[in-house]
Each structure stands twice: as C-alpha cells, then as structure tokens.
Scaffold this motif. Sequence first.
Motif, PDB file in Angstrom:
ATOM      1  N   LYS A   1       0.658  -1.309  -0.059  1.00 16.77           N
ATOM      2  CA  LYS A   1       0.035  -0.025   0.042  1.00 16.77           C
ATOM      3  C   LYS A   1       0.892   1.355  -0.033  1.00 16.77           C
ATOM      4  O   LYS A   1       2.096   1.316   0.289  1.00 16.77           O
ATOM      5  CB  LYS A   1      -0.959   0.021   1.102  1.00 16.77           C
ATOM      6  N   ILE A   2       0.218   2.416  -0.502  1.00 18.80           N
ATOM      7  CA  ILE A   2       0.821   3.526  -0.314  1.00 18.80           C
ATOM      8  C   ILE A   2       0.652   4.355   0.681  1.00 18.80           C
ATOM      9  O   ILE A   2      -0.658   4.660   0.858  1.00 18.80           O
ATOM     10  CB  ILE A   2       0.664   4.574  -1.785  1.00 18.80           C
ATOM     11  N   TYR A   3       1.553   4.773   1.618  1.00 24.60           N
ATOM     12  CA  TYR A   3       1.114   5.594   2.828  1.00 24.60           C
ATOM     13  C   TYR A   3       1.355   7.101   2.619  1.00 24.60           C
ATOM     14  O   TYR A   3       2.758   7.166   1.924  1.00 24.60           O
ATOM     15  CB  TYR A   3       1.953   5.011   3.887  1.00 24.60           C
ATOM     16  N   LEU A   4       0.739   8.094   2.559  1.00 27.40           N
ATOM     17  CA  LEU A   4       1.105   9.340   2.534  1.00 27.40           C
ATOM     18  C   LEU A   4       0.355  10.241   3.548  1.00 27.40           C
ATOM     19  O   LEU A   4      -0.577   9.811   4.241  1.00 27.40           O
ATOM     20  CB  LEU A   4       0.659   9.675   1.204  1.00 27.40           C
ATOM     21  N   ALA A   5       1.042  11.387   3.657  1.00 23.81           N
ATOM     22  CA  ALA A   5       0.540  12.642   4.537  1.00 23.81           C
ATOM     23  C   ALA A   5      -0.120  13.277   4.058  1.00 23.81           C
ATOM     24  O   ALA A   5       0.285  14.060   2.840  1.00 23.81           O
ATOM     25  CB  ALA A   5       1.790  13.009   5.384  1.00 23.81           C
ATOM     26  N   GLU A   6      -1.515  13.770   4.286  1.00 25.40           N
ATOM     27  CA  GLU A   6      -2.216  14.953   3.966  1.00 25.40           C
ATOM     28  C   GLU A   6      -1.981  16.097   4.946  1.00 25.40           C
ATOM     29  O   GLU A   6      -2.564  16.164   5.971  1.00 25.40           O
ATOM     30  CB  GLU A   6      -3.665  14.570   3.814  1.00 25.40           C
ATOM     31  N   ALA A   7      -0.855  16.903   4.823  1.00 24.38           N
ATOM     32  CA  ALA A   7      -0.268  17.796   5.800  1.00 24.38           C
ATOM     33  C   ALA A   7      -1.437  18.910   6.045  1.00 24.38           C
ATOM     34  O   ALA A   7      -1.587  19.191   7.177  1.00 24.38           O
ATOM     35  CB  ALA A   7       0.965  18.523   5.125  1.00 24.38           C
ATOM     36  N   GLY A   8      -2.423  19.233   5.080  1.00 20.61           N
ATOM     37  CA  GLY A   8      -3.131  20.247   5.346  1.00 20.61           C
ATOM     38  C   GLY A   8      -4.220  19.737   6.051  1.00 20.61           C
ATOM     39  O   GLY A   8      -5.102  20.561   6.579  1.00 20.61           O
ATOM     40  N   ALA A   9      -4.463  18.597   6.246  1.00 19.76           N
ATOM     41  CA  ALA A   9      -5.575  18.135   7.262  1.00 19.76           C
ATOM     42  C   ALA A   9      -4.971  17.190   8.185  1.00 19.76           C
ATOM     43  O   ALA A   9      -5.957  16.773   9.346  1.00 19.76           O
ATOM     44  CB  ALA A   9      -6.427  17.064   6.515  1.00 19.76           C
ATOM     45  N   GLY A  10      -3.826  17.281   8.561  1.00 21.38           N
ATOM     46  CA  GLY A  10      -3.146  16.636   9.714  1.00 21.38           C
ATOM     47  C   GLY A  10      -3.434  15.135   9.769  1.00 21.38           C
ATOM     48  O   GLY A  10      -3.716  14.593  10.822  1.00 21.38           O
ATOM     49  N   ARG A  11      -3.579  14.526   8.585  1.00 15.39           N
ATOM     50  CA  ARG A  11      -4.097  13.094   8.387  1.00 15.39           C
ATOM     51  C   ARG A  11      -3.030  12.353   7.735  1.00 15.39           C
ATOM     52  O   ARG A  11      -2.225  12.711   6.980  1.00 15.39           O
ATOM     53  CB  ARG A  11      -5.351  13.080   7.582  1.00 15.39           C
TER      54      ARG A  11
ATOM     55  N   GLU B   1      -5.649  10.993  12.363  1.00 17.40           N
ATOM     56  CA  GLU B   1      -6.249  12.223  12.225  1.00 17.40           C
ATOM     57  C   GLU B   1      -5.567  13.145  13.388  1.00 17.40           C
ATOM     58  O   GLU B   1      -5.325  12.423  14.345  1.00 17.40           O
ATOM     59  CB  GLU B   1      -7.600  12.471  11.972  1.00 17.40           C
ATOM     60  N   GLY B   2      -5.506  14.571  13.258  1.00 21.39           N
ATOM     61  CA  GLY B   2      -5.232  15.409  14.208  1.00 21.39           C
ATOM     62  C   GLY B   2      -3.886  15.447  14.579  1.00 21.39           C
ATOM     63  O   GLY B   2      -3.371  16.100  15.607  1.00 21.39           O
ATOM     64  N   LEU B   3      -3.016  15.176  13.741  1.00 20.53           N
ATOM     65  CA  LEU B   3      -1.423  15.075  13.828  1.00 20.53           C
ATOM     66  C   LEU B   3      -1.185  16.731  13.587  1.00 20.53           C
ATOM     67  O   LEU B   3      -2.094  17.311  12.617  1.00 20.53           O
ATOM     68  CB  LEU B   3      -0.700  14.191  12.681  1.00 20.53           C
ATOM     69  N   LYS B   4      -0.187  17.287  13.987  1.00 23.69           N
ATOM     70  CA  LYS B   4      -0.050  18.689  13.822  1.00 23.69           C
ATOM     71  C   LYS B   4       1.007  18.756  12.706  1.00 23.69           C
ATOM     72  O   LYS B   4       2.648  18.593  12.933  1.00 23.69           O
ATOM     73  CB  LYS B   4       0.741  19.312  15.320  1.00 23.69           C
TER      74      LYS B   4
ATOM     75  N   SER C   1       5.482  -0.206  10.903  1.00 22.65           N
ATOM     76  CA  SER C   1       5.192   1.160  11.735  1.00 22.65           C
ATOM     77  C   SER C   1       5.422   2.203  10.723  1.00 22.65           C
ATOM     78  O   SER C   1       6.377   2.068   9.865  1.00 22.65           O
ATOM     79  CB  SER C   1       6.564   1.369  12.945  1.00 22.65           C
ATOM     80  N   VAL C   2       4.730   3.173  10.856  1.00 21.37           N
ATOM     81  CA  VAL C   2       4.724   4.388  10.069  1.00 21.37           C
ATOM     82  C   VAL C   2       5.312   5.675  10.847  1.00 21.37           C
ATOM     83  O   VAL C   2       4.661   5.797  11.965  1.00 21.37           O
ATOM     84  CB  VAL C   2       3.262   4.705   9.258  1.00 21.37           C
ATOM     85  N   TYR C   3       6.063   6.173  10.288  1.00 22.21           N
ATOM     86  CA  TYR C   3       6.910   7.323  10.940  1.00 22.21           C
ATOM     87  C   TYR C   3       6.350   8.664  10.228  1.00 22.21           C
ATOM     88  O   TYR C   3       6.344   8.673   8.885  1.00 22.21           O
ATOM     89  CB  TYR C   3       8.514   7.269  10.907  1.00 22.21           C
ATOM     90  N   VAL C   4       6.241   9.590  11.006  1.00 25.18           N
ATOM     91  CA  VAL C   4       5.399  10.837  10.329  1.00 25.18           C
ATOM     92  C   VAL C   4       5.872  12.071  10.910  1.00 25.18           C
ATOM     93  O   VAL C   4       6.147  12.227  12.244  1.00 25.18           O
ATOM     94  CB  VAL C   4       4.116  11.073  10.414  1.00 25.18           C
ATOM     95  N   SER C   5       6.831  13.200  10.338  1.00 27.70           N
ATOM     96  CA  SER C   5       7.242  14.253  10.773  1.00 27.70           C
ATOM     97  C   SER C   5       6.130  15.237  11.153  1.00 27.70           C
ATOM     98  O   SER C   5       5.139  15.434  10.155  1.00 27.70           O
ATOM     99  CB  SER C   5       8.372  14.778  10.114  1.00 27.70           C
TER     100      SER C   5
END
Length: 543
Positions: free
Chosen positions: A469-479, A495-498, A524-528
């Motif tokens: 699967k493709i994992y991606l950040a929707e930065a504008g939605a904190g998702r 959701e609710g990520l800063k 595990s998924v790492y997100v900055s």
Amino acid sequence: MIRLLCAASMLALAACGGEAAKTTTWEVTEFIGPSPFHGLHGLAVEEDGAILAGSVVGQAIYAVNPQTGEVTTRMGPPDGMADDIAFGPNGEMAWTGYLTGKVFIQDKGGQPRMISSGLPGSNSLAFTKEGRLYFTQVFLGDALYEADPAGVAPVRLIRKDLGGFNGFEVGPDGMLYGPLWFKNAIVKIDPKTGADTIVADGFQIPAAANFGPDGNLYAIDTKTGELKRIDMKTKAVTVVATLAPALDNLAIAKDGTIYVSNMADATIYAVNPADGAVRTVVSGPLATPTDLVITDGPEGEKLHVADVFAYRVIDTATKAITDPLRMYRNETENQLGIGAGKSKVLITSWAAGMVQVVDRASGAAVIHHGFTAPTDALELSDGRLIALEAATGTIRPVTDAATPAEPIVSGLNYPVAMVEAADGKLYVTETNPAATGALASVDLATGTITRVLEGLAGPEGIDIGPDGKIYLAEAGAGRVIAFDPATGTKTVLAEGLKTGLPGAEGTLPAYTTTGVAVSKKDGSVYVSSDITNAIYRLVPKTE
C-alpha cells in the motif's frame, strides 16, 4: 486529540458463517519528542532579561526565560520571520525577514510596521545610540544599508560586495563591528563611507560579533563552534568556549552573560565569559524535521531525516541520533527532502537548487547544483538517480554532468515527494495551490502520468509499506492515509496530527515537507511534524 482509527474494515463472513477478519488499529505516539523552535537565528535581550529568539523557517519571534528555558511565541507568521532582532534607544524593536526581503520595526506598545522591502536576504541589523538603523543583505544579496525607522525615506545604500557582513553591532565609536562571512575576518565598517578595516582574522566562518560590558568584542565561528574574545586594546584573540558547530548569533546581557544560538540543534547556550562555563538554556532533539526515509541493513534499521540544518540518522530500535552532515561543519545545504536506495541516500534542498548524493557505505557526499526547486530524489532499483523538481513539474536524472540532464517526465503539478513501487512505477504526491492535491502514478518508460487519487488536502510525504500500500501524509488536514493501488481504496490511519506549517511568502506550497516512512520490518509508519518538530510513530495493532 489524535484519533486512533481502524485501518481495515471487516471482510465479509465466510459462506459457512466463519469468523470475521481481524481489524487493525493504529497507536500514535511521539517517537522523537518536540523542539520549541524551527531553527534558531537572531538573538536579543530585553530590559527584563528575557531572551528574544528569531526563526526564519518558523516565521516567528520567541521569548525565552533565561532561567527556566520556557518558550512562548511573541510574534507568529508571517511578519514574525526574523533572521536578526535589535532594540533601539527608545525600546523600539526591529527585525529582518530573510526570505521575504522585508524589514520591520515595532515601537514600544505599538504595531509592527514595514520600513523596507524588496531586498531578499535582509539579514542583520543594529541601532545606534541616536536611533539610526543599519541593516545588511547576506547570501541572497551582499550589501549594507541605512533604513529610516519612520519608514518615510527610502533605504540608503552604503556599500555593496562586502563579503557577507553578518551579525554586527554598533561600537562605542559609532563604527559597525561584525564578521565578513566569506572573508574569514571580523571588521569594523565606517557607516558614512563603507570603508572596512580588519579587527581580527583567523576565523573559518565568522557568523556574529557583539560587545560585552567589559568593552571587549565577542565573536562566534559557526564552522568550529568557537566563541572568541577579541581584546579591543591589544587585539589579542582567545577562545572562551567551544560549542557545537552551526552557531548563528549571540546576544550579551547586562551582567555579561553571553547567549549563543545554534540553528542545527534548536539550542540557546549561556556562556560565562569569565571562566567559559556553558549552560544550555533550551534545546531540542531535532531542529525542523521534514522529509523521512527508512533503510535497513547490517547496521540495523535507520530513519534518515532531512532536518533543514542537518542530515540526521535515527536508530529506530534505540532512538540514538547522529548527524552525518551538519550545516557549516560539512559541505551541505539546507536539507528539505530525502530519499534512499540500495547504496545511496539523496538529499535535496529546493532553497539551494541542490541534490546531494551520499554513499551509504563510505559516507562520501557529492553536491549537484543547478536544479530548479528540487523537493525529492531517489536511487531507483536499477541504480539510476532521479530528482523531482517542484517549480518545473519534472523528473530529471541526477548525473555527474555540469548541468542537470533533460527531464524524463514533465507535467506534474507542484510535486513534493516520490517513491518507487515493486513494479517500477513511481508514485508522486502533488500539492497544487490552485486546486486540491493528488497522488499520481508515473510510468518512467513512457512518461505517462495518471492521477490515481484526487481531492487530497496537501499531500506531501509518501512511502510504500510491506503490504504494497501507498502511505502518505495529507499535511493540510493533519491526516495519514493508506491507498491500495490494487483496489483503488483508501483508509485513514490517523487524524489530528500537527502538520502543515504555513509557507513563507514566495516559497513552495509544500514549504516544509511532512515526511512519511514505513518500516519494512514491522509496518510502523513514521511521520514528521513541521508544527512541533517531533516525529510520530504509528504502530499497527491487530484486534
């Protein structure tokens, strides 16, 4: 609050009435804790002893308690961008917007006023005792000016091509004392004529100089991390303390305490000039983490971080952090994107038009300039190196040629990050300021672009998991979402990520990439977070 979301709906029951498939939820924690600043630059000390600290990336001026290290935001984006801060004789405060090319002033109790614009690289500034204000351009220009604090008269050019007159101060004789960044010396400049005289040399990269209450001049060397004292009577130079490289500025309190900022470590040091004792006022584990990529090998699983002022590597098992490349200690430029392959790590800087290729085995690094706002780069499975250009919407080969090669793909809309799938296709996030974002599939052989997922809110960092699967950040939605290319379905992980730091004026829509990296070992998924400067870890839990 961050929501823990189900990432797999129950499958249909077996025809015989068997059990439903297990579901997966995601536990969200801070893998690496937050840092209070987005890089640190100019410092100033208020009458009550509070430290003011400026950030260019964070577009903010912070107030720091020198005893407790407590940090509060004094002024936020966009006008808060401050490469340097200075106080005038009547309590007025002035600061420089490095990227925007603006200079602001705020009278005590008043509102900010812009008194200069159109000078990119507006950098350092200082008041005289009479209230005259001088400022410089460095890096994006090279000049010394006088500004009208009232904002009525146009700025007066004093001199061009000084050699990078960085953090300076007005001396008791009315001369301007500071470093020439590119000439390895501390000089004094006559503000009437622009003529300069060397005060001290022998520096590698001098960054700033200020007078202490003892009448001596104190200067920092960003490459060596040294804080030096220049005896103004004898001109003798002595090392007071040695700090970590990537120093940016200093400010001296009434009692002689010297505060020094470090841009790479989000640190403010307090140095006693009498004995060189160093105390850390405030610090953070990272400066401004942006893009991420994971590698695995004999040395274990490593999370590589583009941290704007350093290239960092984090051991995912121990959380130990190293910095193979650090601004001004090493030859590198602001790290804003990162990718990797079997033998290489590639670092990009859209601000510098740079792609840096790092050999994973030896650590040897080679810089390639001439790219147009590169936001990501990869080593493909076949060994080719490619770079993604946001400004041109293209993908180009990275070669040893003097100039970048011709594009192999064109027509992307403000692309941000990319990843290679097992079948050789690329998946690219697009963040178009004029429309919603998209996930695009790119066939490198034909150059064909297919938008496979649209209507996204600022898609940025991307990776492929062990499940394909493709994992991606929707930065504008904190998702964070997962997209299954086999079925065309998407699932929300958290959701609710800063995330989603507002971009500075004139910069890219994806100002600081919200990075995503997926462990191939445990999923595990790492997100900055470009808001708190932390790194999240999303751990799958099967129920």
